[in-house]
Each structure stands twice: as structure tokens, then as C-alpha cells.
Motif scaffolding. Structure first.
Motif, mmCIF file in Angstrom:
data_model
loop_
_atom_site.group_PDB
_atom_site.id
_atom_site.type_symbol
_atom_site.label_atom_id
_atom_site.label_comp_id
_atom_site.label_asym_id
_atom_site.label_seq_id
_atom_site.Cartn_x
_atom_site.Cartn_y
_atom_site.Cartn_z
ATOM 1 N N ASN A 227 -31.051 9.158 -10.620
ATOM 2 C CA ASN A 227 -30.380 8.855 -9.360
ATOM 3 C C ASN A 227 -31.244 9.164 -8.145
ATOM 4 N N GLY A 228 -32.549 9.395 -8.392
ATOM 5 C CA GLY A 228 -33.503 9.543 -7.309
ATOM 6 C C GLY A 228 -33.380 10.810 -6.505
ATOM 7 N N LYS A 229 -32.820 11.863 -7.102
ATOM 8 C CA LYS A 229 -32.652 13.117 -6.374
ATOM 9 C C LYS A 229 -33.769 14.115 -6.665
ATOM 10 N N LEU A 230 -34.271 14.133 -7.898
ATOM 11 C CA LEU A 230 -35.242 15.141 -8.304
ATOM 12 C C LEU A 230 -36.659 14.661 -8.026
ATOM 13 N N MET A 231 -37.450 15.517 -7.418
ATOM 14 C CA MET A 231 -38.811 15.172 -7.022
ATOM 15 C C MET A 231 -39.848 15.741 -7.999
ATOM 16 N N LYS A 232 -39.472 16.828 -8.717
ATOM 17 C CA LYS A 232 -40.423 17.492 -9.600
ATOM 18 C C LYS A 232 -39.699 18.079 -10.800
#
Length: 359
Positions: A227-232
Motif C-alpha cells: 500500500n506504499g507506506k513502508l520505505m525500508k
């Protein structure tokens, strides 16, 4: 006008609701200024004091606190709301409405679900941070570094906004490792900080502000990624029977819903950093390509399993209906995940150390 020495500053508020009687048990954890002061000569005492009240309406607690607290209870500085699991499974719309209509309460505050009795959690001592509310807040801030815009999703207003969407809202579950309250004396006598401690692992799944289930760490991470929330995040991959741990950084997700073909397309890009490499061979260009391919295939496979798992439970975890799919067709929407990664960091050496024979 309110004077600081006339206020009981609430750091954590917690609530439990009996499903049979509707009786609400509320806990207010109030900061003791002298207990958190570092000045010499301060009177000390506990860092916080926990008050417990029972009523049938949240609106009545303000009046009830005045009978016990010698100061006016003050909630605008609340760090976190802790809600019991059985209350969450009944639905939190009544709590959200109460807080939204009270100008002194804020919904832009962290919220966690406790699967342990609140009487245990709310009367326990925390290490490194003497005030439990700051302890929980610090954990949230550490996690937030891995998310886009530095925002860890888990606030009460997100739960309120989720009422209008089909996609579930994920709220962290606060796990307490002990079965009874850990007071300060217990901690001073035991150096093991993991004993009787608080942590986050699983998460609660909310639909229309009601908890419908829980998910583990792996699927919680996938929910944030897709859902495109986590960057790493860290992902273990296997290459020729050996394990390689890579950290995906700068994760970008582009999504497109193709209504005519009833498919959801996710394009995921990530930069990889090799954290741990158990391979005997040097990290050549060929080896790096193998790591990238293994990472891409692993994430694609896990995404397909996650999609199948969520549809089987009729949880629209990817928000397909919010993209325009109707309630009859979203379960049949085909998920296409395309992953493109590139190893950008390999550490200080590309050649593993080896021991000499006979030594």
C-alpha cells in the motif's frame, strides 16, 4: 485560564468495555512532576499514578475524576490510547464520536490494542523511559523512520477515516510479556529488561472501526509495502542453498487499477543493501544479479500469497473496492506485482573471509 500546578496531566488513557453489561472501565495515567524531575532534592515517588473508574458512558468520567483527583484532569497532552481487545471487537465508533465532539480531546494520537488485561499493562513500570506513555511514543517514533514522510500509521484519526473506506485499518497490538504488573522494585532487582516488557508484533485488523481479526508481523509488513507506506524493510532470500539478508531502501510503489481487465497492477522499485551474506563466493556482478532476482521473486510470491489470504477472509487489504471495483467483482480482481530492484550497497568487502586448512 488553567495553572499548571492545578492540572493532573494525563499521559495515557485506556478503556475496556464489558460486552454483556456495557460497563466501561477507564484508566487515566497521570504524570507525577516530582517523580520525573531530575533535580536534586525532589520528593520523588512514582513517575506516574494510575486512576481507575467505571461508568456506562464516557462522558461521565470527567465528573467522576473530580471526586478522586485533587487536580483537574487534563487530556490535551495524551501520548497514547490503549484499548482492550474485547472492546475493539465490539467496535470503537462510540469512543471515536465522544472524542471528536470533545474539544479538549485529540484524535491525532497514537492508539494500540492490548491483548493483556489493562489492569496489568497500566500498572507496570517501563525501562529507559520512566513514563510509559513516552515509552510507547518512543517505540512509535523508532518505527516511523522506516515509513514514508516519517509517519507510523497507527493513530486514532486514521481509524475514524477508515470508517468511510472498504480497505481495513491496521492498528498495532501492544504485547506485554508478563502476566502481572511489574513495579519499580521488580525492575531494580532484575537486570533482564525483556522480562515484563512492552513490544509490538502483531496488528489488529479494523473494518468500520471494529476489530475483525489480527495479522502477524510478515503480513503486517506486506500490507504496508503493497500500500506504499513502508520505505525500508529487511528481506531474507535464499541463493544456492545459502541465506542472504538484504535491506530494501527507498521503496517506491506505483499502482494502477485496470477496470476493463479487472486487474490491479503494482510496480515496486527498491534499492538493496546486503546486510548478511553466507555465500562463499565473491560478490561479483553475476552474484549481485542473482540477489536482485531472488529478492524480486520472493516479494512477488509473498504478495500473491498475501492477496489470496486476504481475499479468502474477505478483507480488501489492497483497497480494490476503493479503486472502483464493486462488491461482487473485487474478490476476482487479478493482482500483478512487478518488482525491480538494484543492489546499491554491499558493505566494506565483496570477498568473504576464509580460514586456512588445518587451523
Amino acid at each position: 485560564m488553567k495553572e499548571i500546578n492545578q492540572l493532573a496531566i494525563v499521559n495515557i488513557a485506556a478503556a475496556d468495555k464489558d460486552p454483556e453489561t456495557g460497563l466501561i472501565t477507564a484508566y487515566y495515567q497521570v504524570i507525577n512532576p516530582s517523580g520525573v524531575s531530575s533535580r536534586s532534592g525532589s520528593s520523588g515517588g512514582a513517575a506516574v499514578y494510575t486512576y481507575e473508574f467505571t461508568e456506562y458512558s464516557s462522558a461521565r468520567f470527567a465528573e467522576k475524576t473530580s471526586r478522586v483527583m485533587p487536580r483537574q484532569y487534563y487530556t490535551p497532552q495524551i501520548q497514547c490510547y490503549v484499548i482492550s481487545e474485547r472492546y475493539a471487537r465490539q467496535g470503537l465508533v462510540d469512543l471515536i464520536n465522544f472524542l471528536e465532539h470533545d474539544p479538549e480531546h485529540r484524535t491525532n494520537v497514537d492508539i494500540v490494542i492490548s491483548d493483556e488485561p489493562l489492569a496489568v499493562v497500566m500498572n507496570s513500570f517501563t525501562v529507559l523511559e520512566r513514563v510509559p506513555g513516552r515509552y510507547i511514543r518512543s517505540l512509535f517514533e523508532l518505527h516511523s523512520r522506516n515509513f514514508h514522510h516519517g509517519e507510523f500509521p497507527g493513530r486514532l484519526n486514521e481509524l475514524a477515516k477508515g470508517i468511510n473506506f472498504h480497505q481495513p485499518t491496521i492498528i498495532p497490538i501492544l504485547d506485554y510479556s508478563g502476566k502481572q504488573p511489574a513495579d519499580k522494585m521488580d525492575k531494580l532487582e532484575n537486570i533482564n529488561a525483556s522480562k515484563d516488557s512492552m513490544s509490538f508484533s502483531d496488528a489488529a485488523v479494523f473494518i468500520n472501526a471494529r476489530m475483525v481479526g489480527r495479522i502477524g508481523v510478515e503480513y503486517k509488513t506486506l500490507f504496508y509495502i503493497l500500500n506504499g507506506k513502508l520505505m525500508k524493510f529487511v528481506e531474507p532470500v535464499e541463493i544456492d542453498g545459502t541465506n542472504v539478508d538484504v535491506e530494501a531502501q527507498n521503496v517506491r510503489v506505483k499502482r494502477r487499477y485496470d477496470r476493463s481487465a479487472n486487474r490491479l497492477i503494482l510496480n515496486i522499485q527498491a534499492d538493496l543493501r546486503v546486510l548478511s551474506n553466507n555465500q562463499d563466493a565473491n560478490l561479483t556482478v553475476h552474484r549481485l544479479k542473482e540477489i536482485e532476482t531472488a529478492f524480486n521473486e520472493a516479494l512477488q510470491q509473498k504478495s500473491r500469497l498475501f492477496d489470496h489470504w486476504s481475499k479468502k477472509r474477505e478483507w480488501d487489504m489492497l483497497g480494490i473496492q476503493d479503486e472502483g471495483a464493486d462488491s461482487a467483482s473485487w474478490r476476482h480482481t487479478r493482482l500483478e506485482v512487478k518488482v525491480k530492484s538494484k543492489v546499491t550497497t554491499t558493505g566494506n568487502t565483496g570477498a568473504p573471509y576464509k580460514t586456512k586448512e588445518g587451523i
